[in-house]
Write a protein that holds these residues in place. Structure first.
Motif, PDB file in Angstrom:
ATOM      1  N   SER A  74      -5.763  -7.483  -0.643  1.00 11.64           N
ATOM      2  CA  SER A  74      -6.746  -7.799   0.395  1.00 11.64           C
ATOM      3  C   SER A  74      -8.148  -7.900  -0.189  1.00 11.64           C
ATOM      4  CB  SER A  74      -6.707  -6.753   1.507  1.00 11.64           C
ATOM      5  OG  SER A  74      -7.090  -5.490   1.011  1.00 11.64           O
ATOM      6  N   LYS A  75      -8.450  -7.052  -1.150  1.00 13.64           N
ATOM      7  CA  LYS A  75      -9.763  -7.097  -1.783  1.00 13.64           C
ATOM      8  C   LYS A  75      -9.948  -8.400  -2.558  1.00 13.64           C
ATOM      9  CE  LYS A  75     -10.487  -3.626  -4.433  1.00 13.64           C
ATOM     10  NZ  LYS A  75     -10.813  -2.597  -5.425  1.00 13.64           N
TER      11      LYS A  75
ATOM     12  N   LYS B 241       2.750   0.742  -2.679  1.00  8.25           N
ATOM     13  CA  LYS B 241       2.607  -0.366  -1.743  1.00  8.25           C
ATOM     14  C   LYS B 241       1.224  -0.378  -1.105  1.00  8.25           C
ATOM     15  CE  LYS B 241       7.381  -1.261  -0.463  1.00  8.25           C
ATOM     16  NZ  LYS B 241       8.362  -1.302   0.624  1.00  8.25           N
ATOM     17  N   ALA B 242       0.669   0.802  -0.822  1.00  9.71           N
ATOM     18  CA  ALA B 242      -0.672   0.879  -0.241  1.00  9.71           C
ATOM     19  C   ALA B 242      -1.714   0.384  -1.243  1.00  9.71           C
ATOM     20  CB  ALA B 242      -0.977   2.311   0.183  1.00  9.71           C
ATOM     21  N   GLU B 243      -1.560   0.789  -2.491  1.00 10.60           N
ATOM     22  CA  GLU B 243      -2.505   0.347  -3.524  1.00 10.60           C
ATOM     23  C   GLU B 243      -2.400  -1.160  -3.752  1.00 10.60           C
ATOM     24  OE1 GLU B 243      -3.711   1.330  -8.157  1.00 10.60           O
ATOM     25  OE2 GLU B 243      -2.220   2.566  -7.141  1.00 10.60           O
ATOM     26  N   TYR B 244      -1.178  -1.682  -3.730  1.00  7.68           N
ATOM     27  CA  TYR B 244      -0.969  -3.121  -3.898  1.00  7.68           C
ATOM     28  C   TYR B 244      -1.628  -3.900  -2.761  1.00  7.68           C
ATOM     29  CZ  TYR B 244       1.437  -7.601  -4.212  1.00  7.68           C
ATOM     30  OH  TYR B 244       1.712  -8.940  -4.288  1.00  7.68           O
ATOM     31  N   ALA B 245      -1.419  -3.426  -1.536  1.00  6.29           N
ATOM     32  CA  ALA B 245      -2.013  -4.102  -0.375  1.00  6.29           C
ATOM     33  C   ALA B 245      -3.536  -4.072  -0.446  1.00  6.29           C
ATOM     34  CB  ALA B 245      -1.531  -3.444   0.908  1.00  6.29           C
TER      35      ALA B 245
ATOM     36  N   ASN C  43      -8.642  -8.144 -10.902  1.00  6.41           N
ATOM     37  CA  ASN C  43      -7.846  -7.688 -12.039  1.00  6.41           C
ATOM     38  C   ASN C  43      -6.398  -8.140 -11.831  1.00  6.41           C
ATOM     39  OD1 ASN C  43      -6.737  -6.383 -14.182  1.00  6.41           O
ATOM     40  ND2 ASN C  43      -7.467  -4.345 -13.654  1.00  6.41           N
ATOM     41  N   PRO C  44      -6.077  -9.368 -12.250  1.00  9.12           N
ATOM     42  CA  PRO C  44      -4.722  -9.864 -12.011  1.00  9.12           C
ATOM     43  C   PRO C  44      -3.654  -9.081 -12.767  1.00  9.12           C
ATOM     44  CG  PRO C  44      -5.977 -11.420 -13.333  1.00  9.12           C
ATOM     45  CD  PRO C  44      -6.922 -10.346 -12.883  1.00  9.12           C
ATOM     46  N   GLY C  45      -3.998  -8.481 -13.884  1.00 13.53           N
ATOM     47  CA  GLY C  45      -3.036  -7.682 -14.637  1.00 13.53           C
ATOM     48  C   GLY C  45      -2.594  -6.456 -13.863  1.00 13.53           C
ATOM     49  N   LYS C  46      -3.514  -5.849 -13.143  1.00 15.03           N
ATOM     50  CA  LYS C  46      -3.198  -4.668 -12.341  1.00 15.03           C
ATOM     51  C   LYS C  46      -2.256  -5.037 -11.195  1.00 15.03           C
ATOM     52  CE  LYS C  46      -4.792  -0.600 -10.359  1.00 15.03           C
ATOM     53  NZ  LYS C  46      -4.352   0.615 -10.945  1.00 15.03           N
TER      54      LYS C  46
END
Length: 68
Positions: A33-34, A25-29, A43-46
């Motif tokens: 935000s970036k 969740k932290a990586e997604y946020a 990188n929409p795939g990520k």
């Protein structure tokens, strides 16, 4: 973060799963935000894979909680 497969998640206990969920969740946020600050998805795939992995983790976590 590496992609988590269902069998890898099922081998973990609930505490490990919760810890991994917090990391995801932290990586997604951070990615959201970036990308919103830049106006273009880097990188929409990520981002898509992170959403799917979070959903997979939540599903398996709910299954484990219902077992007990």
């Amino acid at each position: 973060m590496a992609i988590l497969r269902s069998r890898d998640i099922r081998e973990m206990d609930v505490e490990e799963i919760q810890k991994k969920l917090d990391e995801l969740k932290a990586e997604y946020a951070k990615n959201i935000s970036k990308s919103s600050a830049a106006g273009v998805y880097e990188n929409p795939g990520k981002i898509k894979e992170l959403k799917r992995t979070i959903a997979r983790v939540l599903t398996i976590m709910n299954e484990k909680q219902k077992e007990t």
